[in-house]
Scaffold this active site. Structure first.
Site, mmCIF file in Angstrom:
data_model
loop_
_atom_site.group_PDB
_atom_site.id
_atom_site.type_symbol
_atom_site.label_atom_id
_atom_site.label_comp_id
_atom_site.label_asym_id
_atom_site.label_seq_id
_atom_site.Cartn_x
_atom_site.Cartn_y
_atom_site.Cartn_z
ATOM 1 C CG LEU A 58 -2.213 -0.767 1.184
ATOM 2 C CD1 LEU A 58 -3.081 -0.378 2.369
ATOM 3 C CD2 LEU A 58 -2.982 -0.548 -0.114
ATOM 4 C CB ALA A 80 -3.331 -3.992 3.114
ATOM 5 C CB SER A 124 -10.216 0.222 13.595
ATOM 6 O OG SER A 124 -9.971 -0.162 14.930
ATOM 7 C CD GLU A 126 -7.054 1.097 19.339
ATOM 8 O OE1 GLU A 126 -7.740 0.097 19.650
ATOM 9 O OE2 GLU A 126 -6.250 1.628 20.119
ATOM 10 C CE1 TYR A 150 -4.793 -0.706 12.828
ATOM 11 C CE2 TYR A 150 -6.297 -0.194 14.629
ATOM 12 C CZ TYR A 150 -6.032 -0.830 13.427
ATOM 13 O OH TYR A 150 -7.010 -1.587 12.836
ATOM 14 C CG HIS A 180 -13.147 -9.076 13.305
ATOM 15 N ND1 HIS A 180 -13.253 -7.712 13.288
ATOM 16 C CD2 HIS A 180 -12.457 -9.412 12.201
ATOM 17 C CE1 HIS A 180 -12.662 -7.235 12.216
ATOM 18 N NE2 HIS A 180 -12.150 -8.246 11.530
ATOM 19 N NE ARG A 185 -7.236 -10.792 16.250
ATOM 20 C CZ ARG A 185 -7.242 -9.505 15.914
ATOM 21 N NH1 ARG A 185 -6.604 -9.084 14.827
ATOM 22 N NH2 ARG A 185 -7.898 -8.626 16.639
HETATM 23 P P1 NDP Z 1 -4.019 -8.883 9.740
HETATM 24 O O1 NDP Z 1 -2.943 -8.176 10.476
HETATM 25 O O2 NDP Z 1 -4.245 -10.331 9.986
HETATM 26 O O3 NDP Z 1 -3.790 -8.693 8.157
HETATM 27 C C1 NDP Z 1 -3.258 -7.514 7.636
HETATM 28 C C2 NDP Z 1 -2.903 -7.745 6.198
HETATM 29 O O4 NDP Z 1 -2.349 -6.531 5.661
HETATM 30 C C3 NDP Z 1 -1.841 -8.824 5.964
HETATM 31 O O5 NDP Z 1 -2.159 -9.522 4.785
HETATM 32 C C4 NDP Z 1 -0.573 -8.006 5.755
HETATM 33 O O6 NDP Z 1 0.400 -8.654 4.965
HETATM 34 C C5 NDP Z 1 -1.132 -6.836 4.980
HETATM 35 N N1 NDP Z 1 -0.273 -5.654 5.011
HETATM 36 C C6 NDP Z 1 0.297 -5.067 6.071
HETATM 37 N N2 NDP Z 1 0.964 -3.966 5.688
HETATM 38 C C7 NDP Z 1 0.833 -3.868 4.345
HETATM 39 C C8 NDP Z 1 1.281 -2.963 3.363
HETATM 40 N N3 NDP Z 1 2.036 -1.930 3.689
HETATM 41 N N4 NDP Z 1 0.935 -3.181 2.071
HETATM 42 C C9 NDP Z 1 0.175 -4.247 1.724
HETATM 43 N N5 NDP Z 1 -0.272 -5.157 2.609
HETATM 44 C C10 NDP Z 1 0.043 -4.956 3.908
HETATM 45 O O7 NDP Z 1 -5.362 -8.042 10.017
HETATM 46 P P2 NDP Z 1 -6.889 -8.539 10.022
HETATM 47 O O8 NDP Z 1 -7.100 -9.457 8.906
HETATM 48 O O9 NDP Z 1 -7.250 -8.941 11.405
HETATM 49 O O10 NDP Z 1 -7.636 -7.158 9.753
HETATM 50 C C11 NDP Z 1 -7.953 -6.758 8.423
HETATM 51 C C12 NDP Z 1 -8.150 -5.243 8.392
HETATM 52 O O11 NDP Z 1 -9.196 -4.880 9.266
HETATM 53 C C13 NDP Z 1 -6.932 -4.440 8.835
HETATM 54 O O12 NDP Z 1 -6.900 -3.256 8.087
HETATM 55 C C14 NDP Z 1 -7.224 -4.107 10.280
HETATM 56 O O13 NDP Z 1 -6.554 -2.939 10.681
HETATM 57 C C15 NDP Z 1 -8.727 -3.921 10.210
HETATM 58 N N6 NDP Z 1 -9.441 -4.186 11.435
HETATM 59 C C16 NDP Z 1 -9.279 -5.403 12.039
HETATM 60 C C17 NDP Z 1 -9.992 -5.708 13.177
HETATM 61 C C18 NDP Z 1 -9.809 -7.014 13.869
HETATM 62 O O14 NDP Z 1 -10.222 -7.103 15.034
HETATM 63 N N7 NDP Z 1 -9.242 -8.030 13.237
HETATM 64 C C19 NDP Z 1 -10.979 -4.743 13.729
HETATM 65 C C20 NDP Z 1 -11.048 -3.505 12.982
HETATM 66 C C21 NDP Z 1 -10.331 -3.259 11.872
HETATM 67 P P3 NDP Z 1 1.680 -9.391 5.647
HETATM 68 O O15 NDP Z 1 1.204 -10.774 5.960
HETATM 69 O O16 NDP Z 1 2.685 -9.316 4.574
HETATM 70 O O17 NDP Z 1 2.030 -8.606 6.874
HETATM 71 P P1 GDR Z 2 -6.653 -4.439 20.059
HETATM 72 O O1 GDR Z 2 -6.399 -6.013 20.123
HETATM 73 O O2 GDR Z 2 -5.518 -3.666 20.568
HETATM 74 O O3 GDR Z 2 -7.989 -4.181 20.706
HETATM 75 O O4 GDR Z 2 -6.734 -4.193 18.493
HETATM 76 P P2 GDR Z 2 -5.416 -6.897 21.020
HETATM 77 O O5 GDR Z 2 -5.892 -8.285 20.899
HETATM 78 O O6 GDR Z 2 -3.986 -6.626 20.691
HETATM 79 O O7 GDR Z 2 -5.662 -6.332 22.502
HETATM 80 C C1 GDR Z 2 -6.921 -6.464 23.141
HETATM 81 C C2 GDR Z 2 -6.797 -6.006 24.593
HETATM 82 O O8 GDR Z 2 -6.019 -6.959 25.316
HETATM 83 C C3 GDR Z 2 -5.061 -6.249 26.106
HETATM 84 N N1 GDR Z 2 -3.912 -7.115 26.400
HETATM 85 C C4 GDR Z 2 -3.060 -7.628 25.503
HETATM 86 N N2 GDR Z 2 -3.023 -7.537 24.154
HETATM 87 C C5 GDR Z 2 -2.041 -8.184 23.498
HETATM 88 N N3 GDR Z 2 -1.981 -8.123 22.145
HETATM 89 N N4 GDR Z 2 -1.081 -8.909 24.158
HETATM 90 C C6 GDR Z 2 -1.071 -9.026 25.516
HETATM 91 O O9 GDR Z 2 -0.207 -9.664 26.079
HETATM 92 C C7 GDR Z 2 -2.122 -8.363 26.224
HETATM 93 N N5 GDR Z 2 -2.428 -8.264 27.544
HETATM 94 C C8 GDR Z 2 -3.524 -7.517 27.637
HETATM 95 C C9 GDR Z 2 -4.714 -5.048 25.261
HETATM 96 O O10 GDR Z 2 -4.044 -4.058 26.039
HETATM 97 C C10 GDR Z 2 -6.096 -4.650 24.761
HETATM 98 O O11 GDR Z 2 -6.757 -3.883 25.736
HETATM 99 C C11 GDR Z 2 -7.406 -5.083 17.638
HETATM 100 C C12 GDR Z 2 -6.663 -5.091 16.290
HETATM 101 O O12 GDR Z 2 -7.161 -6.141 15.490
HETATM 102 C C13 GDR Z 2 -6.849 -3.795 15.543
HETATM 103 O O13 GDR Z 2 -6.306 -3.909 14.224
HETATM 104 C C14 GDR Z 2 -8.354 -3.516 15.456
HETATM 105 O O14 GDR Z 2 -8.585 -2.319 14.756
HETATM 106 C C15 GDR Z 2 -8.947 -3.451 16.845
HETATM 107 O O15 GDR Z 2 -8.752 -4.703 17.455
HETATM 108 C C16 GDR Z 2 -10.447 -3.176 16.808
#
Ligand code: NDP
Ligand code: GDR
Length: 321
Positions: A58, A80, A124, A126, A150, A180, A185
């Site tokens: 991206l 992404a 998000s 966030e 972020y 989610h 994950r």
């Molecule tokens: P992941 O971290 O599992 O996947 C992110 C993807 O983006 C990977 O395929 C990664 O590739 C790719 N990527 C990272 N940086 C770049 C870049 N610079 N150019 C192209 N590709 C890139 O995230 P999720 O699948 O969990 O989430 C999907 C989207 O939804 C994300 O944008 C996330 O921020 C957003 N989101 C997720 C939530 C969640 O709880 N899961 C909640 C709200 C929003 P690589 O494997 O090479 O790193």
């Molecule tokens: P989040 O997810 O920051 O909400 O972002 P994460 O699972 O990282 O954290 C959730 C909560 O757990 C607390 N926490 C820890 N988190 C991690 N990762 N590791 C630890 O050891 C730990 N201990 C406690 C965190 O402080 C937090 O409160 C996710 C991502 O998928 C984002 O990309 C997305 O946008 C948001 O959810 C919605």
């Protein structure tokens, strides 16, 4: 239809690709080059032969243009991102570039190549930071007040989406998604870290689960349910901004209790906390009201918090046997 997914090999990208293939679409995706080529496609290996993949990033405008042209996509799902909140404090500049400016690159590329292409942006919860309505819920009109690099980057992308909609009449939809999860994950996110480590403890491979803040609350749903919402949102006649969430909130400690309970592990014996895993600023409670999404599309989550964690534990029990 030809559909392009950025982040296709991420958690959501892999489930969305499966969903779209099942609906009979041609699925295209951008993957980044990795020195270990298996890492590029590990989550989509089982469907790789059905996908059209292009190297891209991206932050690399030219590669987005190339992918849009080669795919001839009529829809783009922008999944992404540098998506890890804690890591965004260690790499704030890169996170802004990939997660914020990266979306601008995509929107601008679409505007230049074919502004009729529909775009889904993964916004998000966030972005809300610690802002909530009086009843503790976040809604579309709850003020944004992000507390992480972020969250700020996602807000830049979110507002850019709205600006491209208003300025150029483009179909750009923001899905404001709450947390989610799934067995796919990343294991440095809370739920899968807990599930994997707990299974390792049960198998005698490690002796502690070390977490940061265990009192924060999140609205956790299943990725498989949430990719259905992404698709449903792009089927609407008009672009919009809509929250996708379960409407239930749980503390980090509840995740530990459920997983430890299932594996019959003693929390006092195995759970430790360490400031190393805390963030400089934290969101204390997230709980989304997805009434708008539900009434517009009929979407509702089907997999419960408990069933999701059970699936994740069962995955690791099998994987680490
Ligand atoms: P992941 O971290 O599992 O996947 C992110 C993807 O983006 C990977 O395929 C990664 O590739 C790719 N990527 C990272 N940086 C770049 C870049 N610079 N150019 C192209 N590709 C890139 O995230 P999720 O699948 O969990 O989430 C999907 C989207 O939804 C994300 O944008 C996330 O921020 C957003 N989101 C997720 C939530 C969640 O709880 N899961 C909640 C709200 C929003 P690589 O494997 O090479 O790193
Ligand atoms: P989040 O997810 O920051 O909400 O972002 P994460 O699972 O990282 O954290 C959730 C909560 O757990 C607390 N926490 C820890 N988190 C991690 N990762 N590791 C630890 O050891 C730990 N201990 C406690 C965190 O402080 C937090 O409160 C996710 C991502 O998928 C984002 O990309 C997305 O946008 C948001 O959810 C919605």
């Amino acid at each position: 239809m030809d559909v392009l997914i950025t982040g296709i090999n991420g958690q959501d990208g892999s489930y969305l690709a499966e969903l779209l293939l099942g609906l009979g679409h041609n699925v295209h995706g951008i993957v980044r080059r990795n020195s270990q080529s298996e890492n590029q496609t590990s989550r989509i290996e089982h469907i790789r032969h059905k996908l059209h993949l292009y190297y891209g990033d991206l932050t690399d405008f030219a590669s987005i243009i190339t992918a849009l042209k080669k795919s001839n996509a009529q829809m783009v799902f922008n999944l992404a991102a540098q998506s890890h909140v804690k890591i965004s404090f260690e790499q704030p500049v890169y996170t802004m570039q990939a997660t914020g400016v990266g979306f601008l690159n995509l929107a601008e590329a679409v505007r230049i190549i074919n502004p009729a292409i529909k775009i889904f942006q993964a916004s998000s919860s966030e972005m809300f930071g610690n802002s909530a309505d009086g009843d503790g819920f976040q809604r579309e009109l709850t003020p944004f007040a992000p507390v992480s690099p972020y969250g700020i980057a996602k807000l830049m992308a979110h507002q850019t989406a709205i600006n491209y909609r208003d300025s150029y009449g483009m179909f750009v939809t923001n899905g404001i998604f709450f947390n989610h999860e799934s067995p796919r994950r990343g294991t440095n996110f809370l739920t899968n870290k807990v599930c994997k480590t707990a299974v390792e403890i049960s198998q005698g491979k490690t002796d502690a689960l070390v977490l940061g803040n265990i009192n924060t609350r999140r609205d956790w749903g299943h990725s498989k349910d949430y990719v259905k919402a992404m698709w449903a949102l792009l089927q609407l006649d008009k672009p919009t901004d809509a929250i996708c969430a379960t409407g239930h909130t749980h503390a980090v400690g509840d995740v530990v209790d459920h997983v430890f309970g299932k594996l019959k592990l003693n929390r006092e014996k195995y759970l430790r906390t360490d400031k190393r895993f805390e963030r400089p600023t934290e969101i204390f409670s997230l709980c989304g009201d997805s009434s708008k999404l539900r009434s517009l599309t009929g979407w509702k989550p089907e997999i419960s918090f408990e069933a999701m964690l059970d699936e994740m534990v069962d995955y690791w029990l099998k994987e680490l046997k």
